[in-house]
Scaffold this motif. Structure first.
Motif, PDB file in Angstrom:
ATOM      1  N   LEU B 168      78.485  27.524   6.371  1.00 10.94           N
ATOM      2  CA  LEU B 168      78.104  26.150   6.019  1.00 10.94           C
ATOM      3  C   LEU B 168      77.090  25.573   7.011  1.00 10.94           C
ATOM      4  O   LEU B 168      76.898  24.359   7.083  1.00 10.94           O
ATOM      5  CB  LEU B 168      79.343  25.245   5.945  1.00 10.94           C
ATOM      6  CG  LEU B 168      80.341  25.559   4.821  1.00 10.94           C
ATOM      7  CD1 LEU B 168      81.497  24.548   4.841  1.00 10.94           C
ATOM      8  CD2 LEU B 168      79.676  25.543   3.443  1.00 10.94           C
ATOM      9  N   ALA B 169      76.402  26.448   7.744  1.00 13.54           N
ATOM     10  CA  ALA B 169      75.477  25.981   8.788  1.00 13.54           C
ATOM     11  C   ALA B 169      74.353  25.105   8.224  1.00 13.54           C
ATOM     12  O   ALA B 169      73.830  24.237   8.931  1.00 13.54           O
ATOM     13  CB  ALA B 169      74.886  27.182   9.545  1.00 13.54           C
ATOM     14  N   TYR B 170      73.993  25.333   6.957  1.00 11.97           N
ATOM     15  CA  TYR B 170      72.973  24.466   6.344  1.00 11.97           C
ATOM     16  C   TYR B 170      73.320  23.001   6.569  1.00 11.97           C
ATOM     17  O   TYR B 170      72.465  22.193   6.925  1.00 11.97           O
ATOM     18  CB  TYR B 170      72.853  24.742   4.835  1.00 11.97           C
ATOM     19  CG  TYR B 170      71.952  23.750   4.151  1.00 11.97           C
ATOM     20  CD1 TYR B 170      70.570  23.929   4.145  1.00 11.97           C
ATOM     21  CD2 TYR B 170      72.464  22.606   3.545  1.00 11.97           C
ATOM     22  CE1 TYR B 170      69.723  23.002   3.551  1.00 11.97           C
ATOM     23  CE2 TYR B 170      71.628  21.673   2.940  1.00 11.97           C
ATOM     24  CZ  TYR B 170      70.259  21.883   2.951  1.00 11.97           C
ATOM     25  OH  TYR B 170      69.432  20.964   2.374  1.00 11.97           O
ATOM     26  N   PHE B 171      74.563  22.677   6.328  1.00 19.79           N
ATOM     27  CA  PHE B 171      74.966  21.272   6.349  1.00 19.79           C
ATOM     28  C   PHE B 171      75.061  20.720   7.766  1.00 19.79           C
ATOM     29  O   PHE B 171      74.908  19.527   7.975  1.00 19.79           O
ATOM     30  CB  PHE B 171      76.304  21.092   5.615  1.00 19.79           C
ATOM     31  CG  PHE B 171      76.205  21.446   4.169  1.00 19.79           C
ATOM     32  CD1 PHE B 171      75.486  20.636   3.291  1.00 19.79           C
ATOM     33  CD2 PHE B 171      76.800  22.599   3.669  1.00 19.79           C
ATOM     34  CE1 PHE B 171      75.374  20.964   1.946  1.00 19.79           C
ATOM     35  CE2 PHE B 171      76.688  22.931   2.320  1.00 19.79           C
ATOM     36  CZ  PHE B 171      75.974  22.112   1.470  1.00 19.79           C
ATOM     37  N   THR B 172      75.338  21.591   8.730  1.00 21.81           N
ATOM     38  CA  THR B 172      75.376  21.135  10.116  1.00 21.81           C
ATOM     39  C   THR B 172      73.986  20.716  10.573  1.00 21.81           C
ATOM     40  O   THR B 172      73.820  19.739  11.314  1.00 21.81           O
ATOM     41  CB  THR B 172      75.890  22.276  11.033  1.00 21.81           C
ATOM     42  OG1 THR B 172      76.974  22.925  10.385  1.00 21.81           O
ATOM     43  CG2 THR B 172      76.340  21.726  12.369  1.00 21.81           C
ATOM     44  N   ALA B 173      72.980  21.463  10.111  1.00 21.79           N
ATOM     45  CA  ALA B 173      71.610  21.185  10.557  1.00 21.79           C
ATOM     46  C   ALA B 173      70.999  19.967   9.861  1.00 21.79           C
ATOM     47  O   ALA B 173      70.102  19.328  10.411  1.00 21.79           O
ATOM     48  CB  ALA B 173      70.740  22.425  10.294  1.00 21.79           C
ATOM     49  N   ARG B 174      71.458  19.665   8.639  1.00 22.07           N
ATOM     50  CA  ARG B 174      70.747  18.690   7.828  1.00 22.07           C
ATOM     51  C   ARG B 174      70.834  17.230   8.272  1.00 22.07           C
ATOM     52  O   ARG B 174      69.816  16.504   8.210  1.00 22.07           O
ATOM     53  CB  ARG B 174      71.233  18.755   6.364  1.00 22.07           C
ATOM     54  CG  ARG B 174      70.480  19.739   5.495  1.00 22.07           C
ATOM     55  CD  ARG B 174      68.980  19.561   5.530  1.00 22.07           C
ATOM     56  NE  ARG B 174      68.502  18.375   4.853  1.00 22.07           N
ATOM     57  CZ  ARG B 174      67.265  17.889   4.968  1.00 22.07           C
ATOM     58  NH1 ARG B 174      66.389  18.475   5.751  1.00 22.07           N
ATOM     59  NH2 ARG B 174      66.900  16.809   4.318  1.00 22.07           N
ATOM     60  N   PRO B 175      72.007  16.706   8.661  1.00 17.37           N
ATOM     61  CA  PRO B 175      72.099  15.242   8.844  1.00 17.37           C
ATOM     62  C   PRO B 175      71.053  14.630   9.774  1.00 17.37           C
ATOM     63  O   PRO B 175      70.438  13.630   9.377  1.00 17.37           O
ATOM     64  CB  PRO B 175      73.538  15.042   9.337  1.00 17.37           C
ATOM     65  CG  PRO B 175      74.288  16.143   8.660  1.00 17.37           C
ATOM     66  CD  PRO B 175      73.345  17.327   8.732  1.00 17.37           C
ATOM     67  N   PRO B 176      70.766  15.206  10.969  1.00 21.44           N
ATOM     68  CA  PRO B 176      69.726  14.551  11.781  1.00 21.44           C
ATOM     69  C   PRO B 176      68.354  14.602  11.119  1.00 21.44           C
ATOM     70  O   PRO B 176      67.562  13.650  11.258  1.00 21.44           O
ATOM     71  CB  PRO B 176      69.746  15.350  13.096  1.00 21.44           C
ATOM     72  CG  PRO B 176      70.514  16.597  12.825  1.00 21.44           C
ATOM     73  CD  PRO B 176      71.427  16.319  11.685  1.00 21.44           C
ATOM     74  N   GLN B 177      68.060  15.687  10.393  1.00 25.88           N
ATOM     75  CA  GLN B 177      66.778  15.775   9.681  1.00 25.88           C
ATOM     76  C   GLN B 177      66.718  14.710   8.580  1.00 25.88           C
ATOM     77  O   GLN B 177      65.694  14.022   8.411  1.00 25.88           O
ATOM     78  CB  GLN B 177      66.615  17.161   9.037  1.00 25.88           C
ATOM     79  CG  GLN B 177      66.567  18.305  10.045  1.00 25.88           C
ATOM     80  CD  GLN B 177      66.668  19.675   9.394  1.00 25.88           C
ATOM     81  OE1 GLN B 177      66.893  19.802   8.186  1.00 25.88           O
ATOM     82  NE2 GLN B 177      66.503  20.722  10.195  1.00 25.88           N
ATOM     83  N   ALA B 178      67.800  14.588   7.840  1.00 32.78           N
ATOM     84  CA  ALA B 178      67.837  13.624   6.734  1.00 32.78           C
ATOM     85  C   ALA B 178      67.718  12.194   7.263  1.00 32.78           C
ATOM     86  O   ALA B 178      67.039  11.346   6.668  1.00 32.78           O
ATOM     87  CB  ALA B 178      69.137  13.786   5.934  1.00 32.78           C
ATOM     88  N   GLN B 179      68.363  11.959   8.381  1.00 32.73           N
ATOM     89  CA  GLN B 179      68.301  10.635   9.006  1.00 32.73           C
ATOM     90  C   GLN B 179      66.860  10.291   9.393  1.00 32.73           C
ATOM     91  O   GLN B 179      66.347   9.215   9.059  1.00 32.73           O
ATOM     92  CB  GLN B 179      69.193  10.634  10.252  1.00 32.73           C
ATOM     93  CG  GLN B 179      69.168   9.354  11.065  1.00 32.73           C
ATOM     94  CD  GLN B 179      70.062   8.291  10.451  1.00 32.73           C
ATOM     95  OE1 GLN B 179      71.210   8.569  10.142  1.00 32.73           O
ATOM     96  NE2 GLN B 179      69.529   7.097  10.231  1.00 32.73           N
ATOM     97  N   ARG B 180      66.206  11.231  10.078  1.00 33.59           N
ATOM     98  CA  ARG B 180      64.816  11.024  10.498  1.00 33.59           C
ATOM     99  C   ARG B 180      63.912  10.824   9.281  1.00 33.59           C
ATOM    100  O   ARG B 180      63.093   9.907   9.216  1.00 33.59           O
ATOM    101  CB  ARG B 180      64.361  12.240  11.325  1.00 33.59           C
ATOM    102  CG  ARG B 180      62.928  12.229  11.794  1.00 33.59           C
ATOM    103  CD  ARG B 180      62.433  13.662  12.002  1.00 33.59           C
ATOM    104  NE  ARG B 180      62.474  14.375  10.746  1.00 33.59           N
ATOM    105  CZ  ARG B 180      62.684  15.671  10.608  1.00 33.59           C
ATOM    106  NH1 ARG B 180      62.867  16.438  11.667  1.00 33.59           N
ATOM    107  NH2 ARG B 180      62.718  16.231   9.409  1.00 33.59           N
TER     108      ARG B 180
END
Lengths: 238, 238
Positions: B168-180
């Motif tokens: 599920l590493a995709y989801f760990t990486a996404r939130p800061p990118q999505a926030q920015r």
């Protein structure tokens, strides 16, 4: 494949994937649909009808040959009519009128399912972006429509007191047009799909188009038979 | 509307229509999905993931300003990575690997639902055909994604023994990118939607995008929860 083998393969796609096999088609012509389900079907399918001349004009704009354009433009005339109050889209609106929708509401398409919109727009884009041969091949679902229309009209007239021959006039007019159009398109792909690769593209185009039709009935079933109506879609209660 | 009022109206669209409200989302993170349903979700959503850099490149190609392009291009880097084996699409493939799909099969997209394809392609076309402001506004679902990702990951880790933190590493990486990304897009639409008409287009673009996401979960539910799998779609039994 010989042209006859290609035609047999195309007819096999229809036998396996055309939307006369979809549960919603059976439900509709067997009289099991509620009036609301028939309303939702007519409302959503209006968007498909409305985009057919757009799709055909898209194809027409890609034809470099006058004789070919003369043949193809008849499809646009059939849908848009010779004058106000004539043509296939007008006949579809007679049906939606009879089901209690205002023409402004139907034409706005604001109540249709997003999945209907996405599927129909995929069809228009396909005809803009793929080869002319594939665009013409995608129209070949018309090969199978006269039979399904016959089943649909007789079934609907027998089972629903809220439709009649006048409100189903769209379907009375269509079969000879569909027959003429699919004869032409079939002859075209038989002649022009001259390699195995082109024949595969033709078959894939027809599969794509059966997916476009099937996805519309899947969306209707999910929203109005199963009751999972997505946000913003037409509600029978509203 | 003032920029603050516009932002509040955009957040209200999310509160009413974002796909965290869809029954499939609840089913997925509550542990009620079968492994086959999780497989179907991952397989179909791969196509969405794979088209995000296409969508972003489409938007990038419409930007006349270097500073704006420098900002936007980061999205493409995030999905495609710095090198082989890096990036969001690769992380999604780690998930589909772990669920037993070959990479060739996933990348071919031959088993996805037609409705998934139509919805995702509608999104790419929207970003090509509508105004740049609308294309940017359609990305604003990212405003709502960090929360939904948090729910999804913790729920999936708690309930399914066939996923883990690595897959599920995709989801760990996404939130800061999505926030920015959503901070930037929100600031852009607050600044550029300067009339009521433009503000309405921005709101409609976000509604459209929520429809794109919702329609994908509707199609999954219909095909794999209700069991109405359309012709040609991936079968858990095959």
């Amino acid at each position: 494949m010989t042209p006859d083998e290609l035609e047999a393969a195309l007819r096999a796609v229809g036998a396996e994937r055309y939307h006369n096999l979809h549960p919603f088609h059976h439900r509709l012509h067997d009289g099991q649909c509620s009036r609301a389900e028939v309303q939702a079907w007519a409302l959503n399918r209006y968007f498909y009808q409305s985009q057919i001349p757009i799709k055909d004009a898209t194809i027409l704009a890609r034809m470099q040959d006058s004789a070919l354009r003369r043949e193809w433009r008849q499809r646009i005339l059939d849908h848009d009519g010779e004058r106000e109050g004539d043509g296939g889209i007008e006949r579809w609106l007679v049906l939606t009128d009879s089901l209690g929708f205002s023409r402004d509401y139907v034409a706005s398409t604001q109540g249709i399912l997003p999945a209907t919109r996405f599927a129909v727009e995929a069809y228009v884009h396909f005809c803009a972006e793929r080869s002319l041969l594939e665009a013409i091949a995608s129209s070949l679902t018309e090969l199978f429509s006269p039979q399904v229309i016959g089943e649909r009209v007789s079934g609907m007239l027998a089972h629903y007191d809220f439709v009649d021959e006048r409100t189903l006039a769209y379907f009375t007019a269509r079969p000879p047009q569909a027959q003429r159009d699919s004869d032409f398109a079939l002859a075209y792909v038989r002649e022009h799909a001259t390699t195995r690769e082109l024949q595969q593209k033709v078959l894939d185009a027809l599969v794509f188009k059966t997916d476009v039709l099937w996805a519309q009935l899947d969306a209707l079933w999910h929203a109005y038979v199963e009751g999972h109506r997505p946000p913003g879609a037409w509600s029978p209660e509203a």
